[in-house]
Design a protein around this motif. Structure first.
Motif, PDB file in Angstrom:
ATOM      1  N   UNK A   1      80.996 -25.810 -84.374  1.00 50.42           N
ATOM      2  CA  UNK A   1      79.888 -25.064 -83.784  1.00 50.42           C
ATOM      3  C   UNK A   1      79.581 -25.664 -82.423  1.00 50.42           C
ATOM      4  N   UNK A   2      79.257 -24.782 -81.491  1.00 51.71           N
ATOM      5  CA  UNK A   2      78.949 -25.198 -80.130  1.00 51.71           C
ATOM      6  C   UNK A   2      77.554 -24.711 -79.766  1.00 51.71           C
ATOM      7  N   UNK A   3      76.763 -25.606 -79.195  1.00 49.64           N
ATOM      8  CA  UNK A   3      75.406 -25.272 -78.763  1.00 49.64           C
ATOM      9  C   UNK A   3      75.405 -25.061 -77.250  1.00 49.64           C
ATOM     10  N   UNK A   4      74.817 -23.948 -76.820  1.00 50.39           N
ATOM     11  CA  UNK A   4      74.725 -23.626 -75.399  1.00 50.39           C
ATOM     12  C   UNK A   4      73.257 -23.401 -75.059  1.00 50.39           C
ATOM     13  N   UNK A   5      72.730 -24.234 -74.166  1.00 48.10           N
ATOM     14  CA  UNK A   5      71.324 -24.143 -73.775  1.00 48.10           C
ATOM     15  C   UNK A   5      71.235 -23.923 -72.274  1.00 48.10           C
ATOM     16  N   UNK A   6      70.753 -22.752 -71.848  1.00 50.82           N
ATOM     17  CA  UNK A   6      70.598 -22.530 -70.401  1.00 50.82           C
ATOM     18  C   UNK A   6      69.443 -23.366 -69.837  1.00 50.82           C
ATOM     19  N   UNK A   7      69.591 -23.791 -68.588  1.00 49.84           N
ATOM     20  CA  UNK A   7      68.527 -24.538 -67.909  1.00 49.84           C
ATOM     21  C   UNK A   7      68.197 -23.804 -66.612  1.00 49.84           C
ATOM     22  N   UNK A   8      66.938 -23.824 -66.287  1.00 55.57           N
ATOM     23  CA  UNK A   8      66.515 -23.212 -65.029  1.00 55.57           C
ATOM     24  C   UNK A   8      65.438 -24.084 -64.394  1.00 55.57           C
TER      25      UNK A   8
ATOM     26  N   UNK B   1      62.989 -29.066 -64.488  1.00 55.98           N
ATOM     27  CA  UNK B   1      63.956 -28.245 -65.205  1.00 55.98           C
ATOM     28  C   UNK B   1      63.372 -27.842 -66.552  1.00 55.98           C
ATOM     29  N   UNK B   2      63.626 -26.590 -66.957  1.00 55.33           N
ATOM     30  CA  UNK B   2      63.142 -26.089 -68.245  1.00 55.33           C
ATOM     31  C   UNK B   2      64.337 -25.572 -69.049  1.00 55.33           C
ATOM     32  N   UNK B   3      64.404 -25.957 -70.310  1.00 57.48           N
ATOM     33  CA  UNK B   3      65.469 -25.487 -71.186  1.00 57.48           C
ATOM     34  C   UNK B   3      65.101 -24.132 -71.776  1.00 57.48           C
ATOM     35  N   UNK B   4      66.107 -23.256 -71.867  1.00 58.12           N
ATOM     36  CA  UNK B   4      65.922 -21.966 -72.512  1.00 58.12           C
ATOM     37  C   UNK B   4      66.249 -22.062 -73.998  1.00 58.12           C
ATOM     38  N   UNK B   5      66.402 -20.920 -74.637  1.00 60.51           N
ATOM     39  CA  UNK B   5      66.717 -20.846 -76.062  1.00 60.51           C
ATOM     40  C   UNK B   5      68.173 -21.259 -76.289  1.00 60.51           C
ATOM     41  N   UNK B   6      68.413 -22.118 -77.273  1.00 59.62           N
ATOM     42  CA  UNK B   6      69.767 -22.566 -77.586  1.00 59.62           C
ATOM     43  C   UNK B   6      70.480 -21.527 -78.436  1.00 59.62           C
ATOM     44  N   UNK B   7      71.691 -21.157 -78.026  1.00 55.03           N
ATOM     45  CA  UNK B   7      72.539 -20.246 -78.798  1.00 55.03           C
ATOM     46  C   UNK B   7      73.671 -21.059 -79.414  1.00 55.03           C
ATOM     47  N   UNK B   8      74.068 -20.693 -80.629  1.00 54.92           N
ATOM     48  CA  UNK B   8      75.148 -21.385 -81.322  1.00 54.92           C
ATOM     49  C   UNK B   8      76.312 -20.432 -81.531  1.00 54.92           C
ATOM     50  N   UNK B   9      77.517 -20.936 -81.288  1.00 59.04           N
ATOM     51  CA  UNK B   9      78.737 -20.158 -81.442  1.00 59.04           C
ATOM     52  C   UNK B   9      79.690 -20.940 -82.341  1.00 59.04           C
TER      53      UNK B   9
END
Length: 149
Positions: free
Chosen positions: A30-37, A45-53
């Motif tokens: 499983x891979x976690x992807x968290x967008x930052x803006x 910096x603020x983290x967005x919602x983490x998506x898992x693939x």
């Protein structure tokens, strides 16, 4: 055939599950992807919602993943996106998988030392009809045996 190709940048969230079967080696993790803006109001910096693939790999890529990837490591995965919907216990669930064709460490966040895996002629290393057992955890490069003349 029309496929949806994606490139994910994130972190390994689970250990690589490597399996050797009669049809060939497979691996998944499983891979976690968290967008930052950048939040201009907070100047941070603020983290967005983490998506898992779920990332799937076969054959040589599967074996190399098992010997190279640990939980928490930053990765770049490139492959085909597969979205599955199924009903379990009366509720619909959506799974998002990536059939990987390439996986590597994200070198913007660290360094890595590449080691080429040398594959020997199977007839020189294993008895006929036997497959080399699969391994989990980090692997050393395979030894190449040459015929003696």
């Amino acid at each position: 055939m029309n496929d949806t190709w994606v490139t994910l940048v994130g972190n390994a969230a689970t250990p690589v599950d490597f399996r050797e079967a009669a049809t060939g080696a497979t691996a998944r993790f499983r891979m976690a992807v968290t967008p930052r803006r950048w939040d201009r109001e907070k100047q941070a910096w603020a983290d967005g919602h983490t998506s898992f693939y779920t990332v799937w790999a076969w054959r040589t890529l599967a074996a190399n993943l098992a010997g190279s990837v640990s939980v928490g490591e930053p990765l770049v995965v490139h492959g085909r996106l597969k979205v599955r919907e199924e009903q379990r216990d009366g509720t619909w669930r959506t799974s998002v998988d990536v059939e990987a064709v390439a996986v590597g460490h994200d070198l913007t966040r660290g360094t890595a030392a590449f080691r080429r895996v040398l594959r020997a002629d199977p007839s020189l290393t294993a008895p006929q009809g036997r497959r080399e057992p699969g391994r989990t955890g980090r692997q050393e490069p395979a030894t190449v045996l040459a015929p003696v003349s």
